[in-house]
Design a protein around this motif. Structure first.
Motif, PDB file in Angstrom:
ATOM      1  N   THR A  84      -2.274 -10.804   1.716  1.00  0.00           N
ATOM      2  CA  THR A  84      -2.154  -9.346   1.694  1.00  0.00           C
ATOM      3  C   THR A  84      -2.105  -8.853   0.247  1.00  0.00           C
ATOM      4  OG1 THR A  84       0.256  -9.539   1.819  1.00  0.00           O
ATOM      5  CG2 THR A  84      -0.941  -9.281   3.887  1.00  0.00           C
TER       6      THR A  84
ATOM      7  N   ASN B 167      -1.051  -5.360  -1.827  1.00  0.00           N
ATOM      8  CA  ASN B 167      -0.383  -4.070  -1.728  1.00  0.00           C
ATOM      9  C   ASN B 167      -0.968  -3.116  -2.772  1.00  0.00           C
ATOM     10  OD1 ASN B 167       1.434  -4.895   0.329  1.00  0.00           O
ATOM     11  ND2 ASN B 167       2.696  -5.914  -1.194  1.00  0.00           N
ATOM     12  N   HIS B 168      -1.574  -2.033  -2.305  1.00  0.00           N
ATOM     13  CA  HIS B 168      -2.158  -1.030  -3.200  1.00  0.00           C
ATOM     14  C   HIS B 168      -1.170   0.127  -3.354  1.00  0.00           C
ATOM     15  CE1 HIS B 168      -6.180  -2.845  -3.220  1.00  0.00           C
ATOM     16  NE2 HIS B 168      -5.944  -3.133  -1.953  1.00  0.00           N
TER      17      HIS B 168
ATOM     18  N   TRP C 266      -1.118   1.646   0.588  1.00  0.00           N
ATOM     19  CA  TRP C 266      -1.632   0.953   1.766  1.00  0.00           C
ATOM     20  C   TRP C 266      -1.724  -0.537   1.475  1.00  0.00           C
ATOM     21  CZ3 TRP C 266      -6.819  -1.070   1.562  1.00  0.00           C
ATOM     22  CH2 TRP C 266      -7.488  -0.771   0.376  1.00  0.00           C
ATOM     23  N   THR C 267      -1.705  -1.320   2.541  1.00  0.00           N
ATOM     24  CA  THR C 267      -1.734  -2.789   2.457  1.00  0.00           C
ATOM     25  C   THR C 267      -3.062  -3.283   3.009  1.00  0.00           C
ATOM     26  OG1 THR C 267       0.656  -2.880   2.751  1.00  0.00           O
ATOM     27  CG2 THR C 267      -0.564  -4.921   3.107  1.00  0.00           C
ATOM     28  N   GLU C 268      -3.717  -4.171   2.241  1.00  0.00           N
ATOM     29  CA  GLU C 268      -5.024  -4.714   2.615  1.00  0.00           C
ATOM     30  C   GLU C 268      -4.894  -6.213   2.866  1.00  0.00           C
ATOM     31  OE1 GLU C 268      -9.576  -5.073   0.780  1.00  0.00           O
ATOM     32  OE2 GLU C 268      -7.889  -4.442  -0.472  1.00  0.00           O
ATOM     33  N   THR C 269      -5.490  -6.693   3.955  1.00  0.00           N
ATOM     34  CA  THR C 269      -5.540  -8.132   4.240  1.00  0.00           C
ATOM     35  C   THR C 269      -6.900  -8.658   3.809  1.00  0.00           C
ATOM     36  OG1 THR C 269      -6.321  -7.706   6.481  1.00  0.00           O
ATOM     37  CG2 THR C 269      -3.943  -7.969   6.187  1.00  0.00           C
TER      38      THR C 269
END
Length: 283
Positions: free
Chosen positions: A177, A179-180, A266-269
């Motif tokens: 993940t 984290n932006h 927002w969180t990106e996988t």
């Protein structure tokens, strides 16, 4: 003239001393640079020598490891041939021993048969002498037994190791993940609009006040009093120290700063790829 000559001499001496100092400084700078260049050249030579020695050592190590591997493979091949020859020799010995045992058994049986035949013949002669009418009993002929062939055991085949089952990959996706943070900007907003204020206040400003009419006669108090005297109104004046002044004050607008969010956090996988859970290979 003498004084001029002395001054000229001094100037010449000073300029000569400056030139000498400059020449000495330049020469020292050049010598220092030459020494530094010589030192750098010697250091470069030393580094190249050390790198060549390291490369030669690594080559020697690689050659020795290759020769050791070759020797190990040769020794393993020799061991395999020795074990094979030993197994064949043992098989031959066992076969020879079995054939010898069978020959000995056959010879013993033959000798026993001969002795039994002789004994039967002697008994027949004695019976014929006592009883001539009776025929001599013929010896019972026993069937000769064929010599037993040496039993040859089947050669034991090397046990075949069970073949390993083929590996089937089970693919699993690995992710991580990211984290932006949020994205935004600072924006000003109006707390209070601009406005105008009318202020009346007493200001310290001494002035001459007429005793008759109360006018400001600071510019010409004598002339002002003369005019009242001619008219028969009296005269005189006094000093006032404050004036009542009315003025307007412009108040500017008041602003504040606040944070405006353009894009929330927002969180990106993110996928790292597919890996086999058994052997760890990447797809």
């Amino acid at each position: 003239m003498k004084e001029m000559w002395k001054k000229y001499k001094r100037q010449i001496q000073i300029t000569g001393g400056i030139c000498l100092i400059a020449v000495l400084g330049i020469g020292g700078y050049v010598v220092a640079n030459q020494d530094a260049a010589v030192q750098t050249q010697t250091e470069m030579k030393k580094e190249t020598k050390s790198s060549d020695q390291k490369i030669a050592k690594n080559d020697a190590k690689d050659a020795s490891s290759d020769s050791e591997k070759k020797m190990d493979t040769k020794q393993e091949a020799e061991k395999k041939t020795d074990t094979k020859s030993e197994k064949t020799a043992e098989k031959k010995d066992t076969i020879a021993k079995k054939s010898e045992n069978s020959d000995n058994k056959n010879s013993v049986e033959k000798s026993d048969k001969k002795e039994s035949v002789k004994a039967e013949k002697e008994t027949g002669k004695t019976e014929s002498s006592s009883k001539p009418e009776q025929k001599p009993s013929q010896p019972e002929s026993k069937p000769e037994q064929n010599p037993s062939k040496p039993q040859t055991k089947p050669e034991s085949k090397p046990e075949q190791k069970p073949s390993k089952p083929q590996h089937t990959h089970t693919w699993q996706e690995k992710t991580h993940t990211v984290n932006h943070p949020e994205v935004g900007h600072n924006e000003q907003y109006v707390i209070k609009e601009a406005w105008t204020e009318t202020v009346t206040e007493d200001v310290y400003d001494p002035w001459d006040c007429c005793n008759v009419c109360g006018a400001d006669c600071t510019a010409d108090p004598g002339g002002h009093a003369y005019q009242h005297a001619i008219a028969g109104e009296g005269g005189g004046h006094h000093t006032e120290y404050y004036k009542t002044v009315t003025r307007t004050v412009e108040h500017p607008a008041e602003y504040g700063t606040r944070w405006v969010v353009d894009q929330p956090a927002w969180t990106e996988t993110v996928s790292d790829g597919f890996f086999c859970s058994g052997c760890g290979t990447k797809k």
